[in-house]
Design an enzyme around this catalytic site. Structure first.
Site, short mmCIF file in Angstrom:
data_model
loop_
_atom_site.label_atom_id
_atom_site.label_comp_id
_atom_site.label_asym_id
_atom_site.label_seq_id
_atom_site.Cartn_x
_atom_site.Cartn_y
_atom_site.Cartn_z
N ASN A 14 -1.32 1.36 5.65
CA ASN A 14 -0.23 0.59 5.05
C ASN A 14 0.40 -0.24 6.15
O ASN A 14 0.89 0.29 7.14
CB ASN A 14 0.82 1.54 4.44
CG ASN A 14 2.01 0.79 3.89
OD1 ASN A 14 1.91 -0.37 3.51
ND2 ASN A 14 3.15 1.46 3.82
N GLY A 15 0.36 -1.57 6.00
CA GLY A 15 0.92 -2.45 7.01
C GLY A 15 0.08 -3.70 7.19
O GLY A 15 -0.71 -4.06 6.32
N CYS A 28 11.53 -1.33 8.06
CA CYS A 28 11.69 -2.37 7.05
C CYS A 28 12.86 -2.06 6.11
O CYS A 28 12.81 -1.09 5.34
CB CYS A 28 10.40 -2.53 6.25
SG CYS A 28 10.52 -3.72 4.90
N GLY A 51 1.28 0.01 -5.11
CA GLY A 51 0.02 -0.70 -5.24
C GLY A 51 -0.64 -0.35 -6.55
O GLY A 51 -0.86 0.83 -6.83
N CYS A 56 0.81 -1.22 0.00
CA CYS A 56 0.00 0.00 0.00
C CYS A 56 0.84 1.26 0.00
O CYS A 56 2.00 1.27 0.41
CB CYS A 56 -0.89 0.06 1.24
SG CYS A 56 -1.85 -1.42 1.54
N SER A 100 14.15 -2.30 -10.57
CA SER A 100 14.65 -2.19 -9.20
C SER A 100 16.13 -2.54 -9.06
O SER A 100 16.74 -2.19 -8.06
CB SER A 100 13.82 -3.08 -8.26
OG SER A 100 13.77 -4.40 -8.75
N TYR A 140 14.14 -2.58 -2.26
CA TYR A 140 13.25 -2.82 -3.39
C TYR A 140 12.03 -1.92 -3.48
O TYR A 140 11.70 -1.39 -4.54
CB TYR A 140 12.79 -4.29 -3.36
CG TYR A 140 11.73 -4.65 -4.37
CD1 TYR A 140 12.00 -4.66 -5.73
CD2 TYR A 140 10.45 -5.01 -3.96
CE1 TYR A 140 11.03 -4.99 -6.66
CE2 TYR A 140 9.47 -5.36 -4.87
CZ TYR A 140 9.76 -5.35 -6.22
OH TYR A 140 8.81 -5.69 -7.13
#
Length: 559
Positions: A193-194, A329, A119, A93, A376, A335
């Site tokens: 988001n999560g 994270c 997303g 998200c 990426s 990425y």
């Protein structure tokens, strides 16, 4: 177009919520805040009100695809069945919140464009005008969901927005955020988001008390907790709800008169704050969204912080307790995030460039050219090439126009999905010893196809370099990863993986070197996917629910 595809393409809805009361809150005391290298021998209760019961549907223009291949299905084959895109870890998200701009919904729309990489299966915006929350959500890309016509239905100087991945099927639209609900003290919208690791337990408890859930998203739990709270000020309701939430959450809320941003105590997922020249406050998952709408980056929303924005008090900061050491994270830098973003206070571009330089230092190999698996892997490949003193060239060209489904020829084409997405440049590869840099290997299936593609294009040798440590464990904090038993690095050592993908050598970014690069900040990152050690333990049989289980096609490939 199939009936299912047509339904998905046309699935857009708008909802209006009228408040019952205005919310006000009292002041609070402010509290700010293995061996990773392998070489081939060759190269060595009381039912309370259903929260969505007062929803009024408004018809709006249907979202339509601008991709001529997107809605075509032949013999029931979808793109995902041929291309292992869902093997790549996926961020689920992106969120946006804007307060104090007369064009809030349009700015929100642009910011969501910048977060499209987070997303691509659904998008939505909630705008607040004259104490009314109005929302438009739809399936597809931001440009497919929103138009001049439906954006004009979202006036007001406050808005929140969301982009996400979503499940296939008729229920997909129901799970597209932001969610809006009415309760005793008014209306509230939320974008999240999560992932809550205790979602199943919370949902079971709420259902036992009579709650009725409309979606399969863990985000809906937050609305039920807010509605169930006995506290009257909205801030107190959020505080009480957050006390029960475990896991990762960066959320923005909109009420009739307030914009609220919340980040979990560990700070797993990013959330930043900016300000436009006219004083409008902006929250977003990444700074790239601030850049597009000309909002100056101010700072991160701190782990465990609640920021409340309203007309009377401006921006107020409150703190959740307890406040453990942050565990952000690391995959945001590997990425997920855009290279032009600043995430967790660090430049993503500089991080990825450094990852490539480390690989060139710890895993050098004689080569003629360095290429990347786009998009990426590009920045890490540039770092590798610079450090190795070898030219970087575009050996793989990525198609940006591949839809979710496609027309397949009657005679099967080997590795069709990868070839549809990536095209090798024979002039760069033919007769060359090639280093190819990618961000990660998950199942390894696409990596093997890429290696084969490069060799078929004439590459003499193919040396795979991965700009992350081996992924050995699933993520439960808002990232879609396979179960641990499906992760190739959990089942094989580096040499076995090299043989599986068919490369002449293989090397991963060593975790120790990654920690050295991060320096004193290294303890503030989460490495659970590399170590299996979780900062917040998953509770029981944790499912990667809705915002972490969706199987929609992502915008990048897995290697």
């Amino acid at each position: 177009m199939s009936a299912a595809a047509a339904a998905a393409a046309g699935a857009t809805a708008a909802t209006t919520h009228q408040s019952h009361h205005d919310n006000h809150f009292r002041s609070f005391a402010e509290t700010p805040y293995q061996n990773h290298f392998s070489l081939a021998p060759k190269t060595l209760p009381k039912p309370y009100k259903h929260l969505f019961s007062n929803t009024r549907k408004i018809a709006v223009t249907a979202a339509s695809s601008k991709n001529p291949l997107k809605d075509v299905v032949l013999d029931g084959h979808s793109f995902g069945s041929y291309f292992d895109d869902d093997d790549k870890p996926r961020e689920e998200c992106g969120v946006v919140g804007i307060y104090g701009d007369p064009e809030a919904s349009r700015l929100c729309y642009l910011a969501l464009h910048s977060l499209q990489h987070r997303g691509q299966e659904g998008a939505g915006i909630v705008a607040v005008h004259e104490n009314v929350l109005q929302t438009i959500t739809g399936v597809g890309l931001v440009a497919d969901v929103f138009s001049e016509s439906n954006l004009s239905q979202l006036p007001g100087d406050m808005a929140i927005g969301h982009v996400r991945y979503s499940t296939a099927g008729s229920s997909m639209l129901e799970n597209v955020q932001p969610f809006v609900a009415s309760y005793k003290f008014g209306s509230v919208g939320v974008a999240h988001n999560g992932n809550f690791v205790n979602y199943l337990a919370l949902r079971a408890e709420l259902e036992e008390d009579g709650a009725i859930f409309k979606t399969s998203s863990d985000t809906e739990v937050v609305l039920h907790l807010i509605a169930k709270s006995k506290k009257k000020p909205f801030l107190l309701r959020i505080l009480e709800a957050c006390e029960k939430l475990q896991g990762a959450y960066s959320m923005v809320f909109a009420t009739q008169d307030k914009l609220v941003a919340v980040r979990d105590p560990y700070g797993f997922r990013p959330l930043v704050m900016g300000e436009r020249e006219n004083g409008a406050i902006v929250f977003a998952s990444e700074t790239c969204a601030l850049d597009l709408i000309e909002a100056k980056y101010e700072r991160e929303v701190l782990p465990g912080e609640i920021l409340v924005v309203d007309k009377d008090q401006g921006v107020q900061s409150f703190s959740l307790v307890p406040k453990p050491e942050p565990k952000s994270c690391i995959f945001e830098h590997i990425y997920f995030a855009q290279p032009n973003s600043v995430v967790f206070g660090r430049s993503v571009y500089e991080s990825r460039c450094a990852f490539g330089e480390i690989l060139a230092t710890v895993a050098p190999v004689d080569c003629d050219v360095v290429i990347a698996v786009p998009d990426s892997g590009v920045v890490s490949a540039l770092g590798y090439a610079k450090k190795a003193g070898v030219p970087f060239q575009q050996g793989l060209i990525r198609s940006h126009y591949v839809g979710r489904t496609f027309i397949e020829p009657s005679q099967k084409i080997r590795d069709f999905g990868v070839k549809l997405k990536l095209s090798p440049v024979r002039a760069v590869l033919d007769g060359k010893r090639v280093v190819v840099v990618d961000d990660s290997i998950v199942r390894g299936t696409t990596s093997s196809k890429i290696v084969r593609l490069l060799k078929e294009a004439g590459a003499k040798e193919v040396h795979m370099r991965i700009a992350s440590p081996p992924i050995i464990a699933s993520c439960y904090y808002g990232v879609d990863t396979p179960n641990s038993e499906e992760l190739i690095s959990n089942r094989m050592n580096v040499e076995e993986i090299r043989k599986f993908i068919g490369s002449d050598s293989l090397a991963f970014l060593p975790l120790d070197n990654l920690n050295k690069l991060l320096g004193s900040d290294s303890t503030k990152y989460c490495y659970a996917c590399f170590s299996g050690k979780y900062p917040v333990q998953p509770k029981g049989n944790v499912e990667k629910v809705e915002d972490s289980v969706d199987n929609g096609l992502s915008g990048n490939i897995e290697a």
